[in-house]
Design a protein around this motif. Structure first.
Motif, PDB file in Angstrom:
ATOM      1  N   TYR A  33       0.840  -1.199   0.000  1.00 56.95           N
ATOM      2  CA  TYR A  33       0.000   0.000   0.000  1.00 56.95           C
ATOM      3  C   TYR A  33       0.875   1.249   0.000  1.00 56.95           C
ATOM      4  CZ  TYR A  33      -2.856  -3.645   2.171  1.00 56.95           C
ATOM      5  OH  TYR A  33      -3.488  -4.829   2.451  1.00 56.95           O
ATOM      6  N   TYR A  35       0.251   5.325   1.195  1.00 55.47           N
ATOM      7  CA  TYR A  35      -0.593   6.341   1.806  1.00 55.47           C
ATOM      8  C   TYR A  35       0.188   7.648   1.786  1.00 55.47           C
ATOM      9  CZ  TYR A  35      -3.454   2.611   3.900  1.00 55.47           C
ATOM     10  OH  TYR A  35      -4.271   1.523   4.099  1.00 55.47           O
ATOM     11  N   GLN A  37       0.394  11.660   3.749  1.00 56.25           N
ATOM     12  CA  GLN A  37      -0.063  12.523   4.842  1.00 56.25           C
ATOM     13  C   GLN A  37       0.489  13.917   4.590  1.00 56.25           C
ATOM     14  OE1 GLN A  37       1.562  11.756   8.753  1.00 56.25           O
ATOM     15  NE2 GLN A  37      -0.310  12.439   9.776  1.00 56.25           N
ATOM     16  N   GLN A  41      -2.109  16.900   8.574  1.00 62.33           N
ATOM     17  CA  GLN A  41      -3.428  16.370   8.224  1.00 62.33           C
ATOM     18  C   GLN A  41      -3.471  14.854   8.413  1.00 62.33           C
ATOM     19  OE1 GLN A  41      -5.017  17.875   4.537  1.00 62.33           O
ATOM     20  NE2 GLN A  41      -3.993  19.848   4.788  1.00 62.33           N
ATOM     21  N   LYS A  42      -4.592  14.281   8.060  1.00 62.48           N
ATOM     22  CA  LYS A  42      -4.730  12.845   8.316  1.00 62.48           C
ATOM     23  C   LYS A  42      -4.075  12.036   7.214  1.00 62.48           C
ATOM     24  CE  LYS A  42      -9.351  12.379   6.331  1.00 62.48           C
ATOM     25  NZ  LYS A  42     -10.745  12.044   6.651  1.00 62.48           N
ATOM     26  N   VAL A  43      -3.891  10.782   7.508  1.00 65.81           N
ATOM     27  CA  VAL A  43      -3.297   9.850   6.559  1.00 65.81           C
ATOM     28  C   VAL A  43      -4.359   9.462   5.531  1.00 65.81           C
ATOM     29  CG1 VAL A  43      -2.165   7.617   6.347  1.00 65.81           C
ATOM     30  CG2 VAL A  43      -1.777   9.011   8.387  1.00 65.81           C
ATOM     31  N   PHE A  45      -5.340   7.142   2.051  1.00 68.32           N
ATOM     32  CA  PHE A  45      -5.030   5.992   1.211  1.00 68.32           C
ATOM     33  C   PHE A  45      -4.808   6.430  -0.232  1.00 68.32           C
ATOM     34  CE2 PHE A  45      -5.246   1.774  -0.435  1.00 68.32           C
ATOM     35  CZ  PHE A  45      -6.073   1.797  -1.544  1.00 68.32           C
ATOM     36  N   MET A  89       4.162  13.574   3.388  1.00 66.72           N
ATOM     37  CA  MET A  89       4.882  12.384   3.821  1.00 66.72           C
ATOM     38  C   MET A  89       4.195  11.204   3.132  1.00 66.72           C
ATOM     39  SD  MET A  89       7.294  11.319   5.917  1.00 66.72           S
ATOM     40  CE  MET A  89       7.481  11.821   7.606  1.00 66.72           C
ATOM     41  N   PHE A  91       3.791   7.190   3.004  1.00 63.76           N
ATOM     42  CA  PHE A  91       4.013   5.968   3.768  1.00 63.76           C
ATOM     43  C   PHE A  91       3.710   4.751   2.906  1.00 63.76           C
ATOM     44  CE2 PHE A  91       4.773   7.599   7.944  1.00 63.76           C
ATOM     45  CZ  PHE A  91       4.026   8.758   8.063  1.00 63.76           C
ATOM     46  N   GLN A 104      -1.791  -3.874   8.709  1.00 61.00           N
ATOM     47  CA  GLN A 104      -0.857  -3.221   7.811  1.00 61.00           C
ATOM     48  C   GLN A 104       0.257  -2.597   8.647  1.00 61.00           C
ATOM     49  OE1 GLN A 104      -2.692  -0.603   4.919  1.00 61.00           O
ATOM     50  NE2 GLN A 104      -4.519  -1.871   4.836  1.00 61.00           N
ATOM     51  N   PHE A 106       3.506  -0.172   8.700  1.00 58.36           N
ATOM     52  CA  PHE A 106       3.946   0.993   7.953  1.00 58.36           C
ATOM     53  C   PHE A 106       5.451   1.182   8.014  1.00 58.36           C
ATOM     54  CE2 PHE A 106       0.108   3.378   6.741  1.00 58.36           C
ATOM     55  CZ  PHE A 106      -0.846   2.602   7.363  1.00 58.36           C
ATOM     56  N   GLY A 107       5.980   1.701   6.928  1.00 61.10           N
ATOM     57  CA  GLY A 107       7.356   2.139   6.924  1.00 61.10           C
ATOM     58  C   GLY A 107       7.491   3.486   7.586  1.00 61.10           C
ATOM     59  N   PRO A 108       8.725   3.984   7.697  1.00 62.35           N
ATOM     60  CA  PRO A 108       8.969   5.251   8.397  1.00 62.35           C
ATOM     61  C   PRO A 108       8.559   6.472   7.595  1.00 62.35           C
ATOM     62  CG  PRO A 108      11.017   4.371   7.555  1.00 62.35           C
ATOM     63  CD  PRO A 108       9.977   3.341   7.271  1.00 62.35           C
TER      64      PRO A 108
ATOM     65  N   TYR B  37      -3.335   3.611  15.557  1.00 61.79           N
ATOM     66  CA  TYR B  37      -1.919   3.798  15.274  1.00 61.79           C
ATOM     67  C   TYR B  37      -1.429   5.007  16.064  1.00 61.79           C
ATOM     68  CZ  TYR B  37      -1.958   0.583  11.285  1.00 61.79           C
ATOM     69  OH  TYR B  37      -2.043  -0.534  10.483  1.00 61.79           O
ATOM     70  N   GLU B  44       6.899   8.237  12.252  1.00 62.01           N
ATOM     71  CA  GLU B  44       6.454   6.924  11.763  1.00 62.01           C
ATOM     72  C   GLU B  44       5.091   6.564  12.333  1.00 62.01           C
ATOM     73  OE1 GLU B  44       8.775   7.458  13.988  1.00 62.01           O
ATOM     74  OE2 GLU B  44       8.971   5.808  15.422  1.00 62.01           O
ATOM     75  N   LEU B  45       4.445   5.593  11.728  1.00 58.77           N
ATOM     76  CA  LEU B  45       3.143   5.121  12.205  1.00 58.77           C
ATOM     77  C   LEU B  45       3.344   3.775  12.884  1.00 58.77           C
ATOM     78  CD1 LEU B  45       0.958   6.048   9.137  1.00 58.77           C
ATOM     79  CD2 LEU B  45       0.600   6.869  11.462  1.00 58.77           C
ATOM     80  N   PHE B  91      -4.026   7.942  15.739  1.00 58.81           N
ATOM     81  CA  PHE B  91      -5.013   7.818  14.665  1.00 58.81           C
ATOM     82  C   PHE B  91      -5.839   6.561  14.857  1.00 58.81           C
ATOM     83  CE2 PHE B  91      -3.803  11.185  11.818  1.00 58.81           C
ATOM     84  CZ  PHE B  91      -2.458  11.370  12.028  1.00 58.81           C
ATOM     85  N   ASP B 102      -8.796  -0.568   1.332  1.00 65.41           N
ATOM     86  CA  ASP B 102      -8.083   0.596   1.821  1.00 65.41           C
ATOM     87  C   ASP B 102      -8.420   0.807   3.287  1.00 65.41           C
ATOM     88  OD1 ASP B 102     -10.243   3.367   0.939  1.00 65.41           O
ATOM     89  OD2 ASP B 102     -10.725   1.280   1.342  1.00 65.41           O
ATOM     90  N   MET B 103      -7.669   1.620   3.923  1.00 70.43           N
ATOM     91  CA  MET B 103      -7.896   1.926   5.322  1.00 70.43           C
ATOM     92  C   MET B 103      -8.160   3.425   5.425  1.00 70.43           C
ATOM     93  SD  MET B 103      -5.864   0.429   8.527  1.00 70.43           S
ATOM     94  CE  MET B 103      -4.264   0.831   7.914  1.00 70.43           C
ATOM     95  N   PHE B 105      -8.469   6.698   7.696  1.00 73.64           N
ATOM     96  CA  PHE B 105      -7.999   7.203   8.971  1.00 73.64           C
ATOM     97  C   PHE B 105      -8.866   8.361   9.455  1.00 73.64           C
ATOM     98  CE2 PHE B 105      -3.756   5.364   9.791  1.00 73.64           C
ATOM     99  CZ  PHE B 105      -3.596   4.621   8.631  1.00 73.64           C
ATOM    100  N   GLY B 106      -8.943   8.485  10.764  1.00 74.06           N
ATOM    101  CA  GLY B 106      -9.495   9.697  11.340  1.00 74.06           C
ATOM    102  C   GLY B 106      -8.464  10.812  11.265  1.00 74.06           C
ATOM    103  N   ALA B 107      -8.861  11.981  11.681  1.00 70.41           N
ATOM    104  CA  ALA B 107      -7.986  13.152  11.588  1.00 70.41           C
ATOM    105  C   ALA B 107      -6.877  13.136  12.628  1.00 70.41           C
ATOM    106  CB  ALA B 107      -8.816  14.422  11.727  1.00 70.41           C
ATOM    107  N   GLY B 108      -6.987  12.253  13.603  1.00 67.05           N
ATOM    108  CA  GLY B 108      -5.943  12.151  14.616  1.00 67.05           C
ATOM    109  C   GLY B 108      -6.216  13.022  15.821  1.00 67.05           C
TER     110      GLY B 108
END
Lengths: 115, 115
Positions: A33, A35, A37, A41-43, A45, A89, A91, A104, A106-108, B37, B44-45, B91, B102-103, B105-108
């Motif tokens: 995947y 994603y 960001q 803001q939010k992440v 897809f 960013m 991911f 899932q 995630f990478g850095p 997350y 990172e996540l 998140f 897909d996933m 996300f909320g706004a965090g």
């Protein structure tokens, strides 16, 4: 513990240039995947990939984006002609089975800055 | 369409206080998965938990606990005896059954734990 890696950690590019962001998913994972960001803001897809093809993509993933698994380990995201609003960013994530039924990881992230 | 709402944008607590982060979701599917997350300042996540829609048992992991309530479509996260290292953006995310993988996300929620 195995982890997802991404290179580079930070990429700066000029508007209109092509960039390739690289990811090495966890070795026995089958689903991949991307994603993004935008800062603060939010992440969101972008795309999922399985069995060498895109399985789902969001409305953000337009014709300027493409993904590829060029060999058995790398998973790349190409942005053909970058725009200022692509600064974010990015991911990469991978999961052993389909993302809904598995976690899932995630990478850095790669921070892309478009000037 | 799936949607995740984290109404608390920022929370600030003093170390050792308990804090609950709220997450409310919307989905039309009966099978879905919920995630939390953590995104520390390094960016990172970090995966914390995954829950499927058929398992409403609350979960505790050390100082972390999660309260899943289908009746109110909520999946709240509580940190007991918070520590400065808990400071991060948290998140909540939702993914539905295949074929969607897909996933969302909320706004965090940005949590700051002060010493």
């Amino acid at each position: 513990e195995p982890e997802v890696t991404q290179t580079p950690s930070h990429q700066v590019t000029q508007m209109g240039q092509e960039v390739i962001l690289r990811c090495v998913p966890i070795s026995n994972h089958l689903y991949f995947y991307w994603y993004r960001q935008i800062l603060g803001q939010k992440v969101e897809f972008l795309v999922s990939f399985y069995n060498n093809e895109i399985s789902e993509k969001s409305e953000i993933f337009d014709d300027q984006f493409s993904v590829e698994r060029p060999d058995g380990s790398n998973f790349t995201l190409k942005i053909r002609s970058t725009k200022l609003e692509d600064s974010a960013m990015y991911f990469c994530a991978s999961s052993k089975t389909g993302g809904n039924t598995d976690t899932q990881y995630f990478g850095p992230g790669t921070r892309l800055t478009v000037l | 369409a799936q949607k995740v709402t984290q109404a608390q944008t920022e929370i600030s607590v003093v170390e050792k206080e308990d804090v609950t982060l709220d997450c409310v979701y919307e989905t039309r599917d009966t099978t879905y998965y919920l995630f939390w997350y953590k995104q520390p300042p390094s960016g990172e996540l970090v995966f914390l938990i995954r829950r499927n829609s058929f398992d409403e048992q609350n979960e505790i992991s050390g100082r972390y606990s999660w309260n899943f309530q289908k009746s109110t479509s909520s999946f709240n996260f509580t940190i007991t005896a918070s520590q400065v290292v808990d400071s991060a953006v948290y998140f909540c995310a939702l993914s539905e059954a295949p074929p969607n993988n897909d996933m969302r996300f909320g706004a965090g929620t940005r949590l700051t734990v002060k010493p």
